[in-house]
Scaffold this motif. Structure first.
Motif, PDB file in Angstrom:
ATOM      1  N   ALA A  65      74.797 -36.154  -8.505  1.00  0.00           N
ATOM      2  CA  ALA A  65      75.763 -36.258  -7.304  1.00  0.00           C
ATOM      3  C   ALA A  65      76.230 -37.744  -7.853  1.00  0.00           C
ATOM      4  N   ALA A  66      78.070 -37.597  -7.455  1.00  0.00           N
ATOM      5  CA  ALA A  66      78.671 -38.605  -8.080  1.00  0.00           C
ATOM      6  C   ALA A  66      79.998 -38.980  -7.071  1.00  0.00           C
ATOM      7  N   ASP A  67      79.920 -40.365  -6.417  1.00  0.00           N
ATOM      8  CA  ASP A  67      80.281 -40.699  -5.459  1.00  0.00           C
ATOM      9  C   ASP A  67      79.995 -39.724  -4.424  1.00  0.00           C
ATOM     10  N   GLU A  68      78.649 -39.829  -3.973  1.00  0.00           N
ATOM     11  CA  GLU A  68      77.983 -39.103  -2.664  1.00  0.00           C
ATOM     12  C   GLU A  68      78.533 -37.694  -2.889  1.00  0.00           C
ATOM     13  N   LEU A  69      79.257 -37.646  -4.134  1.00  0.00           N
ATOM     14  CA  LEU A  69      78.765 -35.670  -4.200  1.00  0.00           C
ATOM     15  C   LEU A  69      78.882 -34.443  -4.797  1.00  0.00           C
ATOM     16  N   PRO A  70      77.993 -33.338  -4.453  1.00  0.00           N
ATOM     17  CA  PRO A  70      76.871 -32.725  -5.162  1.00  0.00           C
ATOM     18  C   PRO A  70      77.938 -32.165  -6.331  1.00  0.00           C
ATOM     19  N   PHE A  71      77.034 -32.165  -7.816  1.00  0.00           N
ATOM     20  CA  PHE A  71      77.730 -31.215  -8.663  1.00  0.00           C
ATOM     21  C   PHE A  71      76.645 -30.288  -8.949  1.00  0.00           C
ATOM     22  N   ASP A  72      77.469 -28.998  -9.920  1.00  0.00           N
ATOM     23  CA  ASP A  72      76.553 -28.191 -10.191  1.00  0.00           C
ATOM     24  C   ASP A  72      76.962 -28.007 -11.330  1.00  0.00           C
ATOM     25  N   LEU A  73      76.800 -28.183 -12.542  1.00  0.00           N
ATOM     26  CA  LEU A  73      76.710 -27.842 -14.100  1.00  0.00           C
ATOM     27  C   LEU A  73      76.416 -27.090 -14.215  1.00  0.00           C
ATOM     28  N   THR A  74      76.628 -25.758 -14.951  1.00  0.00           N
ATOM     29  CA  THR A  74      75.912 -24.399 -15.799  1.00  0.00           C
ATOM     30  C   THR A  74      76.074 -24.110 -16.940  1.00  0.00           C
ATOM     31  N   VAL A  75      75.436 -24.080 -17.829  1.00  0.00           N
ATOM     32  CA  VAL A  75      75.581 -24.490 -19.565  1.00  0.00           C
ATOM     33  C   VAL A  75      75.182 -23.573 -20.162  1.00  0.00           C
ATOM     34  N   LEU A  76      76.307 -22.677 -20.763  1.00  0.00           N
ATOM     35  CA  LEU A  76      76.199 -21.692 -21.193  1.00  0.00           C
ATOM     36  C   LEU A  76      76.401 -21.736 -22.665  1.00  0.00           C
ATOM     37  N   PRO A  77      76.463 -20.310 -23.673  1.00  0.00           N
ATOM     38  CA  PRO A  77      76.805 -20.600 -24.877  1.00  0.00           C
ATOM     39  C   PRO A  77      78.426 -20.853 -25.591  1.00  0.00           C
ATOM     40  N   ARG A  78      78.315 -21.995 -26.019  1.00  0.00           N
ATOM     41  CA  ARG A  78      79.954 -21.707 -26.668  1.00  0.00           C
ATOM     42  C   ARG A  78      80.918 -19.882 -26.555  1.00  0.00           C
ATOM     43  N   ASP A  79      79.961 -19.484 -26.930  1.00  0.00           N
ATOM     44  CA  ASP A  79      80.669 -18.153 -27.071  1.00  0.00           C
ATOM     45  C   ASP A  79      80.690 -17.665 -25.657  1.00  0.00           C
ATOM     46  N   ALA A  80      80.443 -17.783 -24.993  1.00  0.00           N
ATOM     47  CA  ALA A  80      80.930 -17.188 -23.681  1.00  0.00           C
ATOM     48  C   ALA A  80      81.935 -17.677 -23.374  1.00  0.00           C
ATOM     49  N   LEU A  81      82.526 -18.752 -24.042  1.00  0.00           N
ATOM     50  CA  LEU A  81      84.116 -18.892 -23.488  1.00  0.00           C
ATOM     51  C   LEU A  81      84.836 -17.765 -23.455  1.00  0.00           C
ATOM     52  N   ARG A  82      84.403 -16.539 -24.310  1.00  0.00           N
ATOM     53  CA  ARG A  82      85.620 -16.006 -24.317  1.00  0.00           C
ATOM     54  C   ARG A  82      85.458 -14.910 -23.262  1.00  0.00           C
ATOM     55  N   GLN A  83      84.362 -14.673 -22.486  1.00  0.00           N
ATOM     56  CA  GLN A  83      84.245 -13.829 -21.478  1.00  0.00           C
ATOM     57  C   GLN A  83      83.883 -15.063 -20.505  1.00  0.00           C
ATOM     58  N   ALA A  84      84.714 -14.272 -18.716  1.00  0.00           N
ATOM     59  CA  ALA A  84      83.960 -15.062 -18.074  1.00  0.00           C
ATOM     60  C   ALA A  84      82.952 -14.736 -17.783  1.00  0.00           C
ATOM     61  N   PRO A  85      81.589 -14.667 -16.640  1.00  0.00           N
ATOM     62  CA  PRO A  85      80.738 -13.793 -16.073  1.00  0.00           C
ATOM     63  C   PRO A  85      81.690 -13.188 -14.464  1.00  0.00           C
ATOM     64  N   LEU A  86      81.100 -12.445 -13.792  1.00  0.00           N
ATOM     65  CA  LEU A  86      81.144 -10.927 -13.268  1.00  0.00           C
ATOM     66  C   LEU A  86      81.002 -12.273 -11.771  1.00  0.00           C
ATOM     67  N   ASP A  87      82.161 -12.307 -10.665  1.00  0.00           N
ATOM     68  CA  ASP A  87      82.497 -12.782  -9.719  1.00  0.00           C
ATOM     69  C   ASP A  87      81.223 -11.872  -8.827  1.00  0.00           C
ATOM     70  N   ARG A  88      80.509 -13.176  -8.388  1.00  0.00           N
ATOM     71  CA  ARG A  88      79.452 -11.844  -6.646  1.00  0.00           C
ATOM     72  C   ARG A  88      80.635 -11.966  -5.521  1.00  0.00           C
ATOM     73  N   ALA A  89      81.565 -12.386  -6.064  1.00  0.00           N
ATOM     74  CA  ALA A  89      82.247 -11.622  -4.678  1.00  0.00           C
ATOM     75  C   ALA A  89      82.679 -10.558  -4.565  1.00  0.00           C
ATOM     76  N   ASP A  90      83.373 -10.578  -5.524  1.00  0.00           N
ATOM     77  CA  ASP A  90      84.042  -8.771  -6.237  1.00  0.00           C
ATOM     78  C   ASP A  90      83.485  -7.733  -7.173  1.00  0.00           C
ATOM     79  N   ASP A  91      82.506  -8.963  -8.173  1.00  0.00           N
ATOM     80  CA  ASP A  91      82.354  -8.100  -9.582  1.00  0.00           C
ATOM     81  C   ASP A  91      83.298  -7.705 -10.395  1.00  0.00           C
ATOM     82  N   ARG A  92      84.450  -8.678 -10.255  1.00  0.00           N
ATOM     83  CA  ARG A  92      85.290  -8.648 -11.792  1.00  0.00           C
ATOM     84  C   ARG A  92      85.342  -9.681 -12.117  1.00  0.00           C
ATOM     85  N   PRO A  93      85.624 -10.404 -13.387  1.00  0.00           N
ATOM     86  CA  PRO A  93      85.020 -11.460 -14.114  1.00  0.00           C
ATOM     87  C   PRO A  93      85.759 -13.240 -13.092  1.00  0.00           C
ATOM     88  N   MET A  94      84.980 -13.902 -13.698  1.00  0.00           N
ATOM     89  CA  MET A  94      85.075 -15.287 -12.283  1.00  0.00           C
ATOM     90  C   MET A  94      85.701 -15.587 -12.853  1.00  0.00           C
TER      91      MET A  94
END
Length: 224
Positions: A166-195
């Protein structure tokens, strides 16, 4: 019109009405109770409404659209301010985490963030411990979880570390991915398209957009 044709049309209309009812109730549950998982929200909504037909379950996109409409109708005065507050906080955090090439994702980027929403960032490092060490060195206490993400519909779902703080009373959520994941976004749960993901510069552009503009116009302009 034959009796069979009349029955088919009636059944279809009832199914569509139930899909709309479930989507609206799921949106209400997400907005008022902080449920973030689309699947859980639609199942809970169907249960509350007593609708047992699984064919009446709306797609995640339908729920997301119902959530936008719910916020427009019932939270028109407060939700835009809550959203902007979180986007500004995201910008500060992304500057702080610049060494890990952060990307904003989720409700804060998509425009559906509310009082229950965490600021969700993807950060990139081949050594997740380096991100943890960086937070510790700067006096940021955090909890850890894991999250599964998909990159293809038929692929396995690898686990990635998640850092919560938390920072300034706001929650933060950090997902740590490998560097090569910058090239391709994971799929969005809402529509199964790249996030959709936004870099620091793109979040700056998003904040500079006119709040009165259409959401998709704002986001498209920022992510160009």
């Amino acid at each position: 019109m034959s009796r069979g044709e009349h029955h088919r049309i009636h059944t279809h209309d009832r199914l569509q009405r139930n899909r709309v009812r479930i989507a609206q109730e799921a949106a209400r549950l997400m907005s008022e109770h902080g449920i973030r998982d689309f699947h859980h929200a639609k199942l809970k909504a169907a249960e509350r409404l007593g609708i047992l037909d699984t064919q009446a379950l709306p797609r995640n996109q339908e729920i997301e659209q119902a959530l936008r409409e719910h916020q427009r109708l019932f939270l028109g005065d407060s939700q835009p301010q809550l959203l902007r507050q979180r986007r500004e906080a995201a910008l500060d955090a992304m500057r702080f985490l610049a060494a890990f090439e952060p990307r904003l994702v989720g409700a804060v980027l998509e425009g559906t963030a509310d009082a229950h929403s965490a600021v969700c960032l993807h950060v990139y490092s081949d050594d997740p411990e380096a991100v943890m060490l960086y937070l510790r060195e700067h006096g940021v206490p955090f909890d850890t979880q894991v999250r599964r993400l998909r990159y293809g519909r038929d692929e396995d779902q690898p686990e990635y570390p998640v850092l919560l703080f938390a920072a300034d009373e706001l929650p933060f959520d950090l997902t740590v991915l490998p560097r090569d994941a910058l090239r391709q976004a994971p799929l969005d749960r809402a529509d199964d398209r790249p996030m959709r993901r936004a870099s620091l510069t793109q979040v700056e552009l998003l904040l500079a957009e006119d709040p009165a503009d259409d959401f998709e116009q704002q986001l498209s302009a920022a992510l160009r």
